[in-house]
Write a protein that holds these residues in place. Sequence first.
Motif, short mmCIF file in Angstrom:
data_model
loop_
_atom_site.label_atom_id
_atom_site.label_comp_id
_atom_site.label_asym_id
_atom_site.label_seq_id
_atom_site.Cartn_x
_atom_site.Cartn_y
_atom_site.Cartn_z
N ILE A 1 0.84 -1.16 0.04
CA ILE A 1 -0.18 -0.06 0.06
C ILE A 1 0.99 1.35 -0.11
O ILE A 1 0.52 2.08 -0.64
N GLN A 2 1.93 1.43 1.03
CA GLN A 2 2.58 2.55 0.93
C GLN A 2 3.54 2.73 -0.38
O GLN A 2 3.66 3.85 -0.82
N ALA A 3 3.78 1.55 -1.08
CA ALA A 3 4.70 1.73 -2.27
C ALA A 3 3.67 2.14 -3.49
O ALA A 3 4.15 2.78 -4.26
N MET A 4 2.51 1.74 -3.42
CA MET A 4 1.59 1.96 -4.52
C MET A 4 1.04 3.48 -4.08
O MET A 4 1.12 4.31 -5.32
N LEU A 5 1.01 3.84 -2.89
CA LEU A 5 0.56 5.30 -2.58
C LEU A 5 1.65 6.11 -3.17
O LEU A 5 1.44 7.17 -3.76
N SER A 6 2.92 5.66 -2.87
CA SER A 6 4.08 6.67 -3.28
C SER A 6 4.27 6.79 -4.72
O SER A 6 4.61 7.62 -5.21
N ALA A 7 4.06 5.71 -5.20
CA ALA A 7 4.30 5.74 -6.71
C ALA A 7 3.20 6.58 -7.57
O ALA A 7 3.48 7.30 -8.41
N VAL A 8 1.90 6.33 -7.14
CA VAL A 8 0.80 7.22 -7.72
C VAL A 8 0.98 8.69 -7.47
O VAL A 8 0.72 9.45 -8.22
#
Length: 467
Positions: A27-34
């Motif tokens: 989740i943190q990687a996805m939020l960071s990337a988006v």
Amino acid sequence: MFLLTQFQPNAVPDLGELWWAFKNTFIQAMLSAVASLVLGIWASFGILNFSHSKSRMRLILEVLCLVPNFLPPLFILISILNFVDPFPMGVIGIALVHTVMNFGLVAVLFTSIVENKTGGVAELSLVEGASRWQFVTRGLLPMLKKDLWLLGLFIFVVCFGSFSVPLIVGGGKGTTIEVLIYEKIRLSSDWGGAVVLALLQSMFIFGLSIIVSRGKGSLASRYANLTLLRTRTGIGVIVAVSLMYLTGYIQGLVAGFGMLSTLYEYQSALIWSFVGSVAIGMAVGILCYVGLMAIAFCWPKPWFDKFLNGYVAPSTSLACFSLLILSPNEGIYPYLKIPIALMLLSLNGLFRMGWDSELRALENQTNIAYAMGASPLQIFQEIMFPQISGKAGVLAGIGAVWACGDFAVSRILAHRDLSIAMMTETLMSSYRLNQATVLSLLIILAGIICFALCIGGSRVLRRKFTS
């Protein structure tokens, strides 16, 4: 593989714990990337206001974008923790720090992609009277969707394997796989469980890295009139984020100087920690210089090029704990193991920062030399080394600066505070953020010394071998 030969897992990992850590990490990687993609694309529209690549204002904006990505994470952490109060510890906090660190890199890379690959479509849309929104939604994004996918995936992989940021701002609700590996070994001595976690994480990252390495964006066409994409608000995004972390750092310095007397108890330790920072930084700089030259000596080999472009970095916890069990962790050993670990973790990032293009620029010369019967050693000594030593010195200096600001690797491999960065992280962990901000000035000083020595040393070597 080495760790699996040393520690056999005794039981199946706790699936609930594994899913919880994986979910937080994903989740943190996805939020960071988006978030990095959204802010980065917006910021790139601001950079496009200055179409000339040598424009002074464009250079300033690009530097502002890249500073958070080039600085050691410790400085961004200090700045944001000072500015955002109360700070949202956990997954949201991790994503916030990662976004500030990576959005500028996305902006600079996406600007280059847009300038090279939209070509006549942008000019045709302008002539036909299309609005900015129509061109972005129906022209730009569909054309560059593969480039955006690859760019977002790269940011995702980098954030997925992050260790230093989750270690500080993750808190109890934001434990990632990297932090869980660290806790399993440091707190419960569960090496078998930690090895399984590290293996699963490495396989996941390796799979994503293969996708990144195989991806190819649109073919370049030509530079074009990109008036439709120019917006002043993009400049505002860059300035706002820059002011955020700069204001936070200055606030911490002002408050910290008012509490300077509280640091007197650390006077004796400060000197040795500063020497330790310079020693570790220079060791990493030297190792990175040697590593870059080793890559140059092996160049060009298609399989090697493909490996370096697809390989992101080993798990920080995995690499550090592998080195941890190789030798005792006292005396001089941490000063040997910490630079080796930091070199392993930094070398691929330095390769992506222009070393690959530097080597490709020499391929015509090396091919001619091979055709004329020159040996690989002769080609390296007489053709490549004189031309690339300066660039290697700059990149090694960047690696040394990163090493001066490292605390995560050192926290695993050192039995006590050996550097200013470790002392700074100790103060942050004890909620003495203002004092930590003041102490971080010594990290800057150590980084400047190491950077200057790396550049100077590369020049001396170039003159010695070419005289």
